[in-house]
Write a protein that holds these residues in place. Structure first.
Motif, PDB file in Angstrom:
ATOM      1  N   HIS A 461       0.797  -1.106  -0.180  1.00 59.47           N
ATOM      2  CA  HIS A 461      -0.510   0.243  -0.043  1.00 59.47           C
ATOM      3  C   HIS A 461       1.021   0.960   0.303  1.00 59.47           C
ATOM      4  CE1 HIS A 461      -3.746  -2.079   0.794  1.00 59.47           C
ATOM      5  NE2 HIS A 461      -3.071  -3.237   1.481  1.00 59.47           N
ATOM      6  N   ARG A 462       1.724   1.149   0.189  1.00 55.37           N
ATOM      7  CA  ARG A 462       2.806   2.370   0.156  1.00 55.37           C
ATOM      8  C   ARG A 462       2.522   3.956   1.455  1.00 55.37           C
ATOM      9  NH1 ARG A 462       7.113   2.104  -3.191  1.00 55.37           N
ATOM     10  NH2 ARG A 462       7.341   4.289  -3.822  1.00 55.37           N
ATOM     11  N   LEU A 463       1.918   2.947   2.400  1.00 52.01           N
ATOM     12  CA  LEU A 463       1.741   4.465   3.173  1.00 52.01           C
ATOM     13  C   LEU A 463       3.048   4.529   3.931  1.00 52.01           C
ATOM     14  CD1 LEU A 463      -0.851   1.730   5.197  1.00 52.01           C
ATOM     15  CD2 LEU A 463      -0.814   3.457   3.413  1.00 52.01           C
ATOM     16  N   SER A 464       3.129   5.882   4.053  1.00 55.69           N
ATOM     17  CA  SER A 464       3.763   6.773   4.836  1.00 55.69           C
ATOM     18  C   SER A 464       4.013   6.968   6.024  1.00 55.69           C
ATOM     19  CB  SER A 464       3.914   7.543   4.226  1.00 55.69           C
ATOM     20  OG  SER A 464       3.566   8.792   3.719  1.00 55.69           O
ATOM     21  N   SER A 465       4.913   8.036   6.443  1.00 52.56           N
ATOM     22  CA  SER A 465       4.385   8.738   7.978  1.00 52.56           C
ATOM     23  C   SER A 465       5.931   8.674   8.645  1.00 52.56           C
ATOM     24  CB  SER A 465       4.496   7.446   9.299  1.00 52.56           C
ATOM     25  OG  SER A 465       5.168   6.313   9.927  1.00 52.56           O
ATOM     26  N   THR A 466       5.971  10.199   8.922  1.00 54.11           N
ATOM     27  CA  THR A 466       6.390  11.378   8.857  1.00 54.11           C
ATOM     28  C   THR A 466       7.039  11.554  10.546  1.00 54.11           C
ATOM     29  OG1 THR A 466       5.354  13.196   9.468  1.00 54.11           O
ATOM     30  CG2 THR A 466       5.749  12.894   7.144  1.00 54.11           C
ATOM     31  N   VAL A 467       8.517  12.165  10.519  1.00 55.00           N
ATOM     32  CA  VAL A 467       8.578  11.812  11.899  1.00 55.00           C
ATOM     33  C   VAL A 467       9.085  13.225  12.219  1.00 55.00           C
ATOM     34  CG1 VAL A 467      11.216  11.251  11.994  1.00 55.00           C
ATOM     35  CG2 VAL A 467       9.444  11.423  14.463  1.00 55.00           C
ATOM     36  N   VAL A 468       9.752  14.284  13.223  1.00 59.56           N
ATOM     37  CA  VAL A 468      10.493  15.991  13.345  1.00 59.56           C
ATOM     38  C   VAL A 468      11.867  15.417  14.180  1.00 59.56           C
ATOM     39  CG1 VAL A 468      11.077  17.915  13.901  1.00 59.56           C
ATOM     40  CG2 VAL A 468       8.276  17.027  13.336  1.00 59.56           C
ATOM     41  N   ALA A 469      13.471  15.658  12.933  1.00 55.86           N
ATOM     42  CA  ALA A 469      14.476  15.590  13.373  1.00 55.86           C
ATOM     43  C   ALA A 469      15.241  16.692  13.804  1.00 55.86           C
ATOM     44  CB  ALA A 469      15.392  14.523  12.547  1.00 55.86           C
ATOM     45  N   SER A 470      15.183  17.221  14.311  1.00 52.43           N
ATOM     46  CA  SER A 470      15.725  18.374  14.954  1.00 52.43           C
ATOM     47  C   SER A 470      17.360  18.563  14.909  1.00 52.43           C
ATOM     48  CB  SER A 470      15.678  18.680  16.533  1.00 52.43           C
ATOM     49  OG  SER A 470      13.995  18.948  16.591  1.00 52.43           O
ATOM     50  N   ILE A 471      18.517  18.918  14.271  1.00 53.13           N
ATOM     51  CA  ILE A 471      19.755  19.230  14.304  1.00 53.13           C
ATOM     52  C   ILE A 471      19.661  20.709  15.185  1.00 53.13           C
ATOM     53  CG2 ILE A 471      21.679  18.962  13.386  1.00 53.13           C
ATOM     54  CD1 ILE A 471      20.035  17.283  11.590  1.00 53.13           C
ATOM     55  N   LYS A 472      20.988  20.902  16.195  1.00 54.93           N
ATOM     56  CA  LYS A 472      21.472  21.984  17.263  1.00 54.93           C
ATOM     57  C   LYS A 472      23.074  21.975  16.101  1.00 54.93           C
ATOM     58  CE  LYS A 472      22.054  24.051  21.318  1.00 54.93           C
ATOM     59  NZ  LYS A 472      21.179  23.994  22.573  1.00 54.93           N
ATOM     60  N   VAL A 473      23.144  23.387  15.987  1.00 56.69           N
ATOM     61  CA  VAL A 473      24.629  23.041  15.152  1.00 56.69           C
ATOM     62  C   VAL A 473      25.526  23.721  16.546  1.00 56.69           C
ATOM     63  CG1 VAL A 473      25.944  24.276  13.883  1.00 56.69           C
ATOM     64  CG2 VAL A 473      23.765  23.555  13.042  1.00 56.69           C
ATOM     65  N   LEU A 474      26.296  23.589  17.316  1.00 61.48           N
ATOM     66  CA  LEU A 474      27.329  23.930  18.665  1.00 61.48           C
ATOM     67  C   LEU A 474      28.136  24.612  17.876  1.00 61.48           C
ATOM     68  CD1 LEU A 474      27.430  19.703  19.802  1.00 61.48           C
ATOM     69  CD2 LEU A 474      26.378  22.236  20.698  1.00 61.48           C
ATOM     70  N   ASP A 475      28.554  25.834  18.155  1.00 65.81           N
ATOM     71  CA  ASP A 475      29.370  27.240  18.394  1.00 65.81           C
ATOM     72  C   ASP A 475      30.779  26.132  18.446  1.00 65.81           C
ATOM     73  OD1 ASP A 475      30.450  29.312  17.817  1.00 65.81           O
ATOM     74  OD2 ASP A 475      30.830  29.405  19.859  1.00 65.81           O
ATOM     75  N   VAL A 476      31.708  26.815  17.287  1.00 60.77           N
ATOM     76  CA  VAL A 476      33.352  26.358  17.528  1.00 60.77           C
ATOM     77  C   VAL A 476      33.550  27.962  16.988  1.00 60.77           C
ATOM     78  CG1 VAL A 476      33.606  24.708  16.405  1.00 60.77           C
ATOM     79  CG2 VAL A 476      33.544  26.363  14.496  1.00 60.77           C
ATOM     80  N   ASN A 477      34.981  28.214  18.261  1.00 60.97           N
ATOM     81  CA  ASN A 477      35.835  30.046  17.364  1.00 60.97           C
ATOM     82  C   ASN A 477      36.167  29.785  16.579  1.00 60.97           C
ATOM     83  OD1 ASN A 477      35.990  32.066  19.185  1.00 60.97           O
ATOM     84  ND2 ASN A 477      38.416  31.855  19.935  1.00 60.97           N
ATOM     85  N   ASP A 478      34.954  30.272  15.411  1.00 61.01           N
ATOM     86  CA  ASP A 478      35.758  30.963  14.417  1.00 61.01           C
ATOM     87  C   ASP A 478      35.380  31.930  14.005  1.00 61.01           C
ATOM     88  OD1 ASP A 478      33.233  30.868  14.578  1.00 61.01           O
ATOM     89  OD2 ASP A 478      32.514  30.030  12.764  1.00 61.01           O
ATOM     90  N   ASN A 479      35.492  33.033  14.764  1.00 65.42           N
ATOM     91  CA  ASN A 479      34.651  34.540  14.265  1.00 65.42           C
ATOM     92  C   ASN A 479      35.320  35.208  15.313  1.00 65.42           C
ATOM     93  OD1 ASN A 479      32.739  34.943  13.091  1.00 65.42           O
ATOM     94  ND2 ASN A 479      31.940  33.013  13.913  1.00 65.42           N
ATOM     95  N   ALA A 480      36.535  36.009  15.005  1.00 65.51           N
ATOM     96  CA  ALA A 480      37.576  37.663  15.758  1.00 65.51           C
ATOM     97  C   ALA A 480      36.696  38.451  16.417  1.00 65.51           C
ATOM     98  CB  ALA A 480      38.201  37.532  15.331  1.00 65.51           C
ATOM     99  N   PRO A 481      36.979  38.586  17.385  1.00 63.21           N
ATOM    100  CA  PRO A 481      35.875  39.396  18.189  1.00 63.21           C
ATOM    101  C   PRO A 481      36.515  41.225  17.432  1.00 63.21           C
ATOM    102  CG  PRO A 481      37.933  38.707  19.818  1.00 63.21           C
ATOM    103  CD  PRO A 481      37.401  38.199  18.505  1.00 63.21           C
ATOM    104  N   ARG A 482      35.626  42.105  17.698  1.00 62.65           N
ATOM    105  CA  ARG A 482      35.846  43.135  17.597  1.00 62.65           C
ATOM    106  C   ARG A 482      35.327  44.749  19.073  1.00 62.65           C
ATOM    107  NH1 ARG A 482      31.281  41.237  14.728  1.00 62.65           N
ATOM    108  NH2 ARG A 482      29.728  42.223  14.585  1.00 62.65           N
ATOM    109  N   LEU A 483      36.193  45.390  18.555  1.00 63.60           N
ATOM    110  CA  LEU A 483      35.456  46.311  18.805  1.00 63.60           C
ATOM    111  C   LEU A 483      33.601  46.979  19.221  1.00 63.60           C
ATOM    112  CD1 LEU A 483      38.281  49.101  18.835  1.00 63.60           C
ATOM    113  CD2 LEU A 483      37.662  47.670  21.000  1.00 63.60           C
ATOM    114  N   ALA A 484      32.795  47.451  19.938  1.00 64.56           N
ATOM    115  CA  ALA A 484      31.867  47.853  19.463  1.00 64.56           C
ATOM    116  C   ALA A 484      30.562  48.199  19.008  1.00 64.56           C
ATOM    117  CB  ALA A 484      31.142  47.162  21.953  1.00 64.56           C
TER     118      ALA A 484
END
Length: 628
Positions: A461-484
């Motif tokens: 019957h090719r029935l289907s169902s769905t589910v939600v997959a949530s992916i959280k992107v973790l930070d790495v230090n790839d940006n230099a700070p700058r004056l505000a």
């Protein structure tokens, strides 16, 4: 015999009354002055006289005129010298008198029930002198009763109700009849009651008309209504009398003398496995021969706890049926059949008529679960993973898994819903459900990615169902700070060494787990700046401090100060910004108007080319530091 005795009694009574009247009249006459008879000159006393009566009764309903009595004066010598006159009730209409003989006769038939007696007056007068020979006398003619009326029942129709199973002798109702005939004359109005229809269940007391039960334990469920026909006769029931009859409707009211009973010993129902909780599975019916409150009943499920917990049973108040309802979700693959017992019991129990256990009954319920082709089921209701933003393209993020719960057990194919905004950022392995990175991730652009994952049967019957997959992107230090901000510091003429000129702060798009730690400093490997220094406050701020005094616009109008900002990441990143510090002739309170700086620049003769050259040199120095 009784009629004859009554007639004699009335004759004696009337004779006594007439004797008293005549005696009084004679005495009165004797007291009168003596008068002369016609043709005589001698006085003489009147003799005591009286009326002569033969009969003072007349039978009712006699159509033949007849002589019922005679009035006669003792002065009457048969010479027609006396005239008799009759007046009063019925005179000339019902009665007439022969004026010569004094005989009284009837003129029509009389009805005792219409008028029982007549009061009349009689006179005897001398035909010649027209003087009374006798005083006027009042007498009564009584109409004698005959049995010419049938008894009649009162207060019809008769309707009564008694409880079923009542004991013998229970009073039902009292019927009552009346007879228009004379109750004092013979047996014409003496009544007696009897049952024409309704035996042997009912009887009637002959003299009072009270109807009672005469059959024990009459059952409403066998017969609810009875028609009792009662007859009443006058003349004490003797032949020749009249009779009437009436019908009494007797209903048996219900008592709780029956328990409920299921119509079947086994009830079988079927229900699809995807039925929702609250779905009606079926109905079971118990019958109770009683009615009303005595027939109300309650249902329950007994025996196995799992079985009775999956289903419930409720009483339909309108039909008193038991409604079986689904209480928990079903799964054909886990359990395909349920068997349990259903019990019914009367809501009200009366042990006077039945023992307690006879108010309860049981039956068996068999419920078959029907298989339904269901879509794949994910092993988890949702998925959530974390991945660093510098993860390489092609790296695995996580795996989803679903199974086909049907007996066919179709293979499952996985995919990502293309309508998702981030569908192109990740790739799905259709066979094993592995999600990998398809594009470089940037936490600063998108911290979360929500994917809709589809699992579909590969066959059938090719029935289907769905589910939600949530992916959280973790930070790495790839940006230099700058004056505000774009700082434009200035120093007032007369500033003393050690005074704060400008407070600095920084920003960084990254989000380290322990928060930001910024460090401020001068450009390293350069000779010490004799004019300014940077003081790090150790709270992610720093201040530019004057190292000397006697700053004047005449000496110099602007100073270039490179500032290095670094973070505490691993590796640590930094950036350099060159600030231009202007010398200003400040107003009281330390305020520097923009005209104060511009005027100084013009008076010092600093060309625009010179200023641009200094700015370029500063940028080059900063670039060397960053690449070094």
């Amino acid at each position: 015999m009784e009629a004859a005795e009554d007639t004699r009694g009335w004759s004696v009574l009337v004779a006594v009354m007439l004797f008293a009247v005549l005696s009084h009249t004679s005495a009165a006459r004797d007291r009168e002055a003596p008068r002369l008879t016609s043709g005589s000159s001698h006085q003489h006393h009147r003799l005591k006289r009286g009326w002569i009566w033969k009969q003072l009764f007349v039978p009712e309903e006699d159509p033949t005129p007849r002589v019922i009595g005679q009035l006669k004066s003792d002065y009457d010598r048969g010479e027609s010298a006396i005239q008799y006159i009759l007046s009063g009730e019925g005179a000339g209409d019902a009665f007439a008198i022969d004026e010569y003989s004094g005989e009284i006769r009837t003129l029509k038939k009389l009805d005792r029930e219409e008028k029982a007696f007549y009061v009349l007056q009689a006179q005897a007068i001398n035909r010649r002198s027209k003087e009374p020979e006798e005083p006027q006398s009042e007498f009564i003619i009584k109409v004698q009763d005959i049995n010419d009326n049938a008894p009649r029942f009162q207060n019809e129709p008769y309707v009564s109700s008694i409880p079923e199973m009542c004991p013998t002798g229970t009073m039902v109702v009292q019927v009552s009849a009346t007879d228009a005939d004379d109750p004092m004359f013979g047996n014409n109005a003496k009544l007696i009651y009897s049952i024409l229809q309704g035996e042997p269940y009912f009887s009637v007391e002959p003299k009072t008309g009270i109807i009672m039960t005469s059959w024990p334990n009459m059952d409403r469920e066998a017969k609810e209504k009875y028609l009792v026909v009662v007859q009443v006769k006058d003349m004490l029931g003797l032949s020749g009398g009249f009779s009437s009859s009436t019908t009494v409707t007797v209903s048996l009211s219900d008592v709780n003398d029956n328990g409920p009973m299921f119509q079947h010993h086994l009830y079988t129902f079927a229900i699809p496995e995807d039925a929702t909780v609250g779905t009606t599975v079926g109905r079971v019916t118990a019958e109770d021969a009683d009615v009303g409150a005595n027939a109300r009943m309650n249902y329950s499920l007994v025996d196995d706890l799992e079985e009775s917990a999956t289903f419930t049973i409720q009483t339909d108040p309108a039909t008193q049926a038991g409604v079986v309802v689904l209480a928990k979700p079903l799964d054909y693959e886990s359990k395909r059949r349920y068997v349990m017992a259903a019990e019914v019991v009367n809501e009200q129990v009366d042990t006077v008529f039945l023992p307690l256990d006879e108010f309860t009954d049981r039956t068996t319920l068999k419920i078959v679960v029907q298989d339904v082709n269901e879509p794949p089921v994910f092993l988890s209701p949702s998925y959530e993973w974390m991945v660093t933003e510098n993860a390489a393209v092609g790296s695995a993020v996580g795996v989803v898994s679903a199974r086909d719960t049907d007996t066919a057990d179709d293979p499952i194919r996985y995919s990502i819903d293309k309508s998702s905004d981030t569908a192109k950022t990740f790739r799905m392995d259709p066979l094993n459900g592995t999600i990998t990175i398809a594009k470089t991730l940037d936490r600063e652009t998108a911290t979360w990615h929500n994917l809709t994952v589809i699992a579909k049967e590969a066959k059938h019957h090719r029935l289907s169902s769905t589910v939600v997959a949530s992916i959280k992107v973790l930070d790495v230090n790839d940006n230099a700070p700058r004056l505000a901000g774009l700082y434009q510091p200035y120093i007032c003429e007369g500033t003393q060494a050690g005074e704060l000129i400008q407070l600095l702060s920084a920003v960084d798009p990254d989000e380290p787990p322990e928060g930001h730690h910024f460090y401020f400093s001068m450009v390293p490997d350069m000779h010490i700046n004799p004019n300014f220094t940077i003081r790090d406050n150790q709270d992610n701020t720093a201040g530019i401090v004057a190292r000397r005094s006697t700053f004047t616009r005449k000496d110099r109008s602007r100073y270039l100060l490179p500032v290095v900002v670094s973070d505490g990441g691993s590796p640590s990143l930094s950036s350099t910004a060159t600030l231009t510090i202007s010398v200003c002739s400040c107003q009281p309170g330390g305020h520097c108007p923009s005209s104060g700086v511009e005027a100084l620049a013009l008076s010092m003769g600093v060309s625009l080319q010179t200023f641009v050259g200094l700015l370029v040199c500063s940028v080059l120095v900063t670039g060397f530091r960053l690449w070094g």
